[in-house]
Every structure is written in structure tokens, then in C-alpha cells.
Design a protein around this motif. Sequence first.
Motif, short mmCIF file in Angstrom:
data_model
loop_
_atom_site.label_atom_id
_atom_site.label_comp_id
_atom_site.label_asym_id
_atom_site.label_seq_id
_atom_site.Cartn_x
_atom_site.Cartn_y
_atom_site.Cartn_z
N LYS A 1 0.78 -1.13 0.02
CA LYS A 1 -0.17 -0.16 -0.11
C LYS A 1 0.98 1.23 -0.01
O LYS A 1 0.62 2.21 -0.65
N LEU A 2 1.85 1.12 0.72
CA LEU A 2 2.84 2.24 0.91
C LEU A 2 3.56 2.47 -0.49
O LEU A 2 3.96 3.60 -0.97
N ALA A 3 4.26 1.28 -1.05
CA ALA A 3 5.05 1.34 -2.28
C ALA A 3 4.52 0.14 -3.08
O ALA A 3 5.08 -0.70 -3.16
N PRO A 4 3.52 0.74 -3.83
CA PRO A 4 2.73 -0.58 -4.83
C PRO A 4 3.75 -1.36 -5.70
O PRO A 4 3.33 -2.23 -6.22
N ALA A 5 5.01 -0.90 -6.09
CA ALA A 5 5.88 -1.32 -6.78
C ALA A 5 6.37 -2.76 -6.14
O ALA A 5 6.68 -3.88 -6.97
N PHE A 6 6.09 -3.03 -5.09
CA PHE A 6 6.62 -4.40 -4.47
C PHE A 6 5.75 -5.46 -4.93
O PHE A 6 6.18 -6.53 -4.74
N ALA A 7 4.25 -5.06 -5.07
CA ALA A 7 3.52 -5.94 -5.48
C ALA A 7 3.66 -6.62 -6.76
O ALA A 7 3.29 -7.70 -7.18
N PHE A 8 4.70 -6.09 -7.57
CA PHE A 8 4.96 -6.55 -8.79
C PHE A 8 6.18 -7.32 -8.87
O PHE A 8 6.77 -7.68 -10.32
N LEU A 9 6.70 -7.36 -7.91
CA LEU A 9 8.33 -8.23 -7.85
C LEU A 9 8.04 -9.69 -8.25
O LEU A 9 6.94 -10.13 -7.57
N ASN A 10 8.94 -10.19 -8.65
CA ASN A 10 8.86 -11.71 -9.01
C ASN A 10 9.16 -12.71 -8.14
O ASN A 10 8.44 -13.65 -7.85
N ASP A 11 9.91 -12.24 -7.17
CA ASP A 11 10.06 -13.04 -6.13
C ASP A 11 9.67 -12.73 -4.54
O ASP A 11 9.69 -11.54 -4.27
#
Length: 202
Positions: A153-163
Motif C-alpha cells: 500500500k505504501l509502495a505499490p511497486a513491491f506488489a509486482f516483484l517476481n520473488d
Amino acid sequence: VVGVRVEKYTDDDDDDADVGGKKREEKKDASSSTEVVPCDEVVVALGAWSVLLEDWLPGFTLPMEGVYSSSMVYEAGPEAIKEQPFALFCAEDSNHCHLEVYPRPDGSVYLCGIGGSDHVRGARLREGGDLQDASKMAANPGRINAATLSLEKLAPAFAFLNDAPKTAACMRPCAPDALPVIGRLDDDDDDLPTNVVLATGH
């Protein structure tokens, strides 16, 4: 290092074997063995498990507890973090996390402050306790899930990480005054040895 002798014992060692030139003595329960090693000074630096000194020195008390917490590491964080690797400290959120986010030079990201820490005392740290040694520690899955939601929620880019992140747990030793416990045992107590130094606390 001058004046230091390292000895390694394993569970596979025969109870009657000579290890490092010294005979080990078998305990009554035959589960492990002990050896008296002569020394000039003893440094007890066992973290929260330094409370075991109470068992070894009757009459001595060490007010110490362990704060058992979970953490996580993303081995490859978002590219933006590599470009601007700033630490982040958050207030408590709706998931009961107070995230601390630490980008590392290698591009990985370490997170702690995910809430739900367990305060561990007494028998739980001793032989037979559920946390008698660090090998029995594991991350709390519920808190890992909560921290993941908070971070995304704070940094949405983390939701798209592969691992998925790697998870871990730690035990921070804390005294009642939250100060480190460092120094020699009380010289005024004739019942205590004078060559024992404590180094614990967080």
C-alpha cells in the motif's frame, strides 16, 4: 588470535571420545556432555539466553527478556529504490505495523517493525522451553502477511516483484531499563566469581 582456543563439539561425537585433547564428562540424561575448561576470564554474551547464567550461578539474578520479532528481506527491490536508497520509518498503521524499511547497497530491502512481537521470559528460554535456542525460532506468518499488505500500500511497486521476500525471526535481549548490561559481576558479592563479564542487552 593469541590466547584463544576454539573447540567444536557435535552431536555425532562419541561420549567417551577425546575432543581437543580433553575427556568430556557424560551428563546423567546422556543427551549431551560437558567439560570443565580452565580459564582466566569468562564473557557471557548470549543475548536473551544470558539468563541461563542464573542456573549456573545460584543466587544470581539477571532481569532480562527476549523480544521475539519477525522480519523480511526482498533480495531484489524495485529499481527506484536503487536510485534513491533512503531508509523509511513509519507510524503504526491499520495492520498494526510500524514499518522500518532499509534499502541496501546491493539492491535488497530489509523490513522490520512489522508488529506482533512476543515478549519471552524465564522457562521459555531454558532447556525444554519452546525457544530454548535460536534454531526453534521462525517468522510469524500472520505478521509477514500484514507487513506485505502495508508495504504494497505504501509502495505499490513491491506488489509486482517476481520473488517473494525471505522471512526470518530475531530475539532482542532487553533489560527493564532498556539499557545494555555490560560489565563484570558485582565484586561486593563474595558468592559470585570475579572473572565473569556480562555483555548483553539491546
